[in-house]
Design a protein around this motif. Structure first.
Motif, short mmCIF file in Angstrom:
data_model
loop_
_atom_site.label_atom_id
_atom_site.label_comp_id
_atom_site.label_asym_id
_atom_site.label_seq_id
_atom_site.Cartn_x
_atom_site.Cartn_y
_atom_site.Cartn_z
N ARG A 3 -47.26 -57.43 22.24
CA ARG A 3 -47.59 -58.25 23.40
C ARG A 3 -48.76 -57.69 24.20
O ARG A 3 -49.35 -58.38 25.02
CB ARG A 3 -46.36 -58.40 24.29
N GLY A 50 -50.83 -55.01 26.86
CA GLY A 50 -50.63 -54.73 28.28
C GLY A 50 -49.81 -53.47 28.49
O GLY A 50 -49.55 -52.68 27.58
N GLU A 51 -49.36 -53.27 29.72
CA GLU A 51 -48.57 -52.10 30.09
C GLU A 51 -47.16 -52.23 29.52
O GLU A 51 -46.41 -53.13 29.90
CB GLU A 51 -48.49 -51.99 31.61
N ILE A 60 -43.98 -52.19 32.08
CA ILE A 60 -43.79 -53.11 33.19
C ILE A 60 -43.26 -54.47 32.73
O ILE A 60 -42.74 -55.23 33.53
CB ILE A 60 -45.08 -53.30 34.01
N GLY A 61 -43.40 -54.77 31.46
CA GLY A 61 -42.96 -56.06 30.96
C GLY A 61 -41.46 -56.10 30.69
O GLY A 61 -40.81 -55.07 30.48
N ASN A 102 -46.90 -64.38 29.17
CA ASN A 102 -48.33 -64.13 29.42
C ASN A 102 -49.18 -65.32 29.01
O ASN A 102 -50.10 -65.72 29.71
CB ASN A 102 -48.78 -62.87 28.67
N HIS A 142 -44.39 -60.70 34.73
CA HIS A 142 -44.41 -59.96 33.47
C HIS A 142 -43.16 -60.24 32.64
O HIS A 142 -42.64 -59.36 31.96
CB HIS A 142 -44.54 -58.46 33.72
#
Length: 389
Positions: A275, A277-278, A281-282, A300, A328
């Motif tokens: 996915r 990103g960070e 945090i998701g 997203n 998120h």
């Protein structure tokens, strides 16, 4: 076989509870139903004798379980029969299942929703426990129980809501307490796998919960340790999908399949797309299975995908409901509820404080969401589970 259902944790209540339409213009997209307490009908009839017990059971099995609360108010014999759980065991053996969705937008309050009759019900408030309410929580519907996992001041704790008695109580903790785990249920059993233990260790251990005995059984370990992962049942097997690895920074794209008969795990490479990103945090992967077909929600990109088992690929089939928002991936419920795919979530900023329930029955192509109802209960779904019984 699915039968039409109504809200339901009123089964065990001694007083009769009736539903009435709401006159609140704020409630849209379905009939609002709150409960009125009325005096119980005196039990002037003798207890169900052996001669009539089988007949009574056969009649009750043909009713929707949403009617059990009224039946239980007729006399103590019916009430005892319904509270015993025997009817639900027999329904399960017959393949009669009604799915209701349970979710919480407020710390102590859970709502229940019947998608067939489009009715709402408030559960009794959870016991007051500020530490538990502020901790990471997971929820799981299994048998006639809703289990909510969290943490007290000194140790993990599980609260259980019983559909039979319409009450909350302390439930049985796992053999290895944890949070951020994968879980799913089928009938009267549930499996949890992975997660993080109370001291922060990422786990690969798995356990099976039997709602009839209310006991946890330790299963063989998964191949990989993983947290922030998700679980589903599909084709009679339990799957763990995605998550974050033991190093707390690597996003896992593999899945694992547990065969309940062979009691073995099989790893499936590249089962879930990265996915980006960070990773910390998701939300865990938003996945759900309807009629043995696996779906996922990508918040997203605001799309829904379908998993193709033969090719181990994901195909985009449409968009998430237009106005549903998340942080998120947090704040919405993406669940299978019988033969429906459900999205439960708060609306975008212009409709703050409103949660909307959207439904789609796979097979009705193209994907088109049907709004079942809206309710002014908050706009962030913190926990969501489905109970089928």
């Amino acid at each position: 076989m699915d039968v039409s259902n109504k809200k339901g944790s009123q089964e065990g209540d001694a007083p009769r509870k009736l539903f009435k339409p709401s006159n609140d213009p704020k409630e849209e997209g379905g009939q609002e139903n709150e409960q009125n307490h009325e005096t119980e009908i005196p039990d002037k009839t003798p207890r169900i004798g052996e001669l009539y017990k089988d007949l009574s059971i056969n009649v009750l099995l043909k009713l929707s379980r949403s009617d059990y609360g009224l039946v239980a108010a007729l006399n103590s014999s019916f009430r005892t029969l319904i509270r015993s759980g025997e009817l639900y065991r027999l329904r399960r053996e017959m393949g009669v299942v009604e799915h209701w969705i349970y979710f919480s937008c407020n710390l102590h309050q859970w709502e229940a929703y019947d998608p067939n009759r489009e009715r709402w019900m408030k559960l009794p408030k959870m016991p007051r426990n500020d530490c538990f309410m502020c901790s990471d929580k997971e929820s799981l519907g299994v048998g006639t129980d809703l289990l909510v996992f969290g943490r007290d001041v000194s140790a993990p704790v599980v609260y259980g809501y019983s559909l039979l008695t319409n009450t909350w109580s302390i439930a049985v903790e796992m053999n290895i307490p944890r949070c951020l785990f994968a879980s799913a249920s089928i009938g009267g059993i549930a499996i949890v796998a992975g997660g993080v233990d109370p001291v922060g260790n990422v786990l690969n251990v798995a356990e099976l919960y039997n709602s009839d005995t209310r006991k946890w059984e330790t299963l063989p370990n998964m191949h990989r340790k993983r947290r922030m992962t998700s679980g589903v049942f599909m084709d009679g097997k339990f799957y763990v999908i995605g998550g974050i690895a033991e190093d707390n920074k690597t996003e896992l794209t593999s899945g694992e399949e547990y065969d309940l008969e062979r009691k073995t795990w099989r790893e499936i490479p590249d089962m879930f797309p990265p996915r980006g990103g960070e990773v910390n945090i998701g939300a865990p992967p938003l996945v759900a299975v309807v009629n043995n077909v696996l779906f996922s929600a990508d918040c997203n990109q605001h799309i829904v995908r379908r998993y193709e088992k033969g090719s181990n690929k994901w195909v985009t089939i449409g968009d998430l409901p237009e106005r549903t928002s998340s942080v998120h991936g947090w704040g919405i419920g993406f669940r299978a509820c019988g033969n429906r795919l459900m999205v439960i979530g708060g609306l975008t900023a212009e409709s703050a404080g409103v949660t909307e329930i959207n439904s789609w029955i796979p097979g009705e192509y193209p994907l088109q969401w049907n709004i079942l109802g809206r309710r002014h209960i908050g706009s962030f779904v913190s926990n969501c589970a489905v109970m089928g019984c």
